[in-house]
Scaffold this active site. Sequence first.
Site, mmCIF file in Angstrom:
data_model
loop_
_atom_site.group_PDB
_atom_site.id
_atom_site.type_symbol
_atom_site.label_atom_id
_atom_site.label_comp_id
_atom_site.label_asym_id
_atom_site.label_seq_id
_atom_site.Cartn_x
_atom_site.Cartn_y
_atom_site.Cartn_z
ATOM 1 N N LEU B 76 0.829 -1.204 0.000
ATOM 2 C CA LEU B 76 0.000 0.000 0.000
ATOM 3 C C LEU B 76 0.864 1.254 0.000
ATOM 4 O O LEU B 76 1.901 1.302 0.672
ATOM 5 C CB LEU B 76 -0.924 -0.009 1.210
ATOM 6 N N GLY B 122 0.613 -5.329 0.862
ATOM 7 C CA GLY B 122 -0.322 -5.387 -0.257
ATOM 8 C C GLY B 122 0.207 -6.159 -1.449
ATOM 9 O O GLY B 122 -0.558 -6.807 -2.177
ATOM 10 N N ASN B 146 4.100 -7.797 6.230
ATOM 11 C CA ASN B 146 4.981 -7.209 7.237
ATOM 12 C C ASN B 146 4.389 -6.011 7.962
ATOM 13 O O ASN B 146 5.119 -5.219 8.570
ATOM 14 C CB ASN B 146 6.307 -6.807 6.579
ATOM 15 N N GLU B 147 3.061 -5.883 7.913
ATOM 16 C CA GLU B 147 2.422 -4.715 8.535
ATOM 17 C C GLU B 147 2.915 -4.449 9.951
ATOM 18 O O GLU B 147 3.156 -3.303 10.337
ATOM 19 C CB GLU B 147 0.892 -4.904 8.543
#
Lengths: 270, 270, 270
Positions: B76, B122, B146-147
Amino acid sequence: GLLLAQRRAFSNNKVLVELDQSSGVATMKLKSPPVNSLSLELLTEFCISLEKLENDRACRGVIFTSALPKVFSSGLDITEMCGKSTEHLTEFWRAVQEMWLRLYGSSMVTVAAVNAISSPAGGCLIALSCDYRIMAESPKYSIGLNEAQLGIVAPFWFKDTFVNVVGHRIAERSLQLGLLHPATEAHKLGLVDELVPEEKLLDRAAAVMAQWLALPDHARQLTKSMMRKAVLDRLAAHREEDIQRFISFTTKDSIQKSLRMYMEMLKKKK
Amino acid sequence: GLLLAQRRAFSNNKVLVELDQSSGVATMKLKSPPVNSLSLELLTEFCISLEKLENDRACRGVIFTSALPKVFSSGLDITEMCGKSTEHLTEFWRAVQEMWLRLYGSSMVTVAAVNAISSPAGGCLIALSCDYRIMAESPKYSIGLNEAQLGIVAPFWFKDTFVNVVGHRIAERSLQLGLLHPATEAHKLGLVDELVPEEKLLDRAAAVMAQWLALPDHARQLTKSMMRKAVLDRLAAHREEDIQRFISFTTKDSIQKSLRMYMEMLKKKK
Amino acid sequence: GLLLAQRRAFSNNKVLVELDQSSGVATMKLKSPPVNSLSLELLTEFCISLEKLENDRACRGVIFTSALPKVFSSGLDITEMCGKSTEHLTEFWRAVQEMWLRLYGSSMVTVAAVNAISSPAGGCLIALSCDYRIMAESPKYSIGLNEAQLGIVAPFWFKDTFVNVVGHRIAERSLQLGLLHPATEAHKLGLVDELVPEEKLLDRAAAVMAQWLALPDHARQLTKSMMRKAVLDRLAAHREEDIQRFISFTTKDSIQKSLRMYMEMLKKKK
């Protein structure tokens, strides 16, 4: 000295807790000889200790291990289930539920360091409920939910926790056969995440903990909660039914007999 | 000539689409330098392109890849989340949802061909939402959600998609630690289905696609829908709540600060 | 002699059953040449035989195998679906459901001993529904839910059973492609639990059965029921809709044509 001052310990009869304030890591050691049976007293101390740590902003992670050599925990204390009143059974089972709800739902990082000849039932559940499981590598060590061996049925939330770790097929066979998996097999099945030589167990647990604590707490906690919520909610919603099921099953003559036989067998083993 | 006539291409600014009418296979290439960030513009083009293909009876399968070397997608676009109005955040998140709903729910065969130094968040989600994932074999390449590394929580439908691919235990650890798995590990975990030498990536994707297209469409589509419906329905039923959750989380001071720091870090890397 | 007296056999046209009363183990052998197609007649006999065993306190476990060499079961009998009335299709599909509900929900220990050139669709379902699957080790043997190859969709409860055994990702690909997995691959995927040389198949099935029967029945049965209840309840709650779906799908011109072509192909193979 300063280093010593940074450590705080609180100890009950059966659960030793030491918090290293510099790292934010606590160690909870079960110490209830001979085999760390999960008695009502131990479970109560376990819950109180965990709650204290949960509310202590200095604590971000807990390593669970045993203060006894070659024993992690023998599982639920069968003497709490033999010839006891409904009131006692209710109190006992509520404590077992409480232990799991707090541990599986803990916002802290939880690592199990298992070194045990055998880590059955409730002892295995403690490990399954952690974020990560490390086991000492030895052909003598084993772990599993062996309730079926005693003629007992693991409750649905033991099963849910197990399925989340090893998947449905492995859980189905393992639970039906009440298998205690040797360390190597447990690792292959995913029941433990890692095997290490016994003397490195706690060092490795500390290293793994450090890796987990390198992440920001808030996002990790929300992620953990998202992963575990469905299974936690299920017990929360059916807690009283689960107690009733436990009591009506446990008080059956056949089960009482089977538990007494198992206790006799354990006594002879000593 | 005839061969050329059988190919139709339509291109937007950030997504290149080429449909080979003889095979019925389209290739969608992300082309938004430097790192194929999933900006509102790219997501919108992605959705429009996918919808066009979905409605084109000549198209039966889509290969997703990147037009940029060594980059699949960085995930993102963080600039869409920094210092933006609620309206903008709403529009952005709705576009992210839309992309996933269309891709995960596509009736076409979808194959991801991933060649990337890193394929986080994303970008990983796009791969996870395909029917099959092929990755270029290189120790430099990695993939994951990996957020958590950014202090962000992956939404529940990222999680559901991930669990469907790698199972609960691996998803739990990987999401909590925000792990980017090296190619070999990603393959071992089932996060990608196959590793190939980088120069063979697209050829292999075409060969896999041909295998899938050898099946009759109708039964395959109904089977795919049966497998994915529960997870798709869950977002469809909670879309507005999911947007609200995204906005209230993203607009927190601490998260805005963390995102700005991450953007600074990325700029310095260049 | 005594040993002979301890064995009871009841045989129908297409299902041979032999119960060894000393061990409590029955063997059910499909015997419907040439390929043990699951016809209405075979399914009806299967259900009646299974019900008899279920109600026979002398029987604690059942081994499922074939009386024909190199054939386990070719799956549902396609002649039961071609050009038949709604009444017939209803009766047939209800028998398929009944077979699965009884087998997957059986309180007995169930072991599949599969020796087959190919064990597709319904044949695979029988194996998937057992507690444990043993397969003869041969590169010629294969197993899988290959409905998609015929342009047919496996019903949701085939899918649920499959996902419980191999997990979501493997089931998704395998079902969409209608894959028949060679024995070695089937073992690697967890679709079968164990491979043995063909001549040892039944001996090994008996040994596995003995391991399972060493456990007390009651706890094992409750555990099995806990593991499988959700999936069993889902069909039980949607049985009539499932029949309607089967009929409306099967009676489509395109499906009828596809089934007839498949039957022609099978005839030519002989």
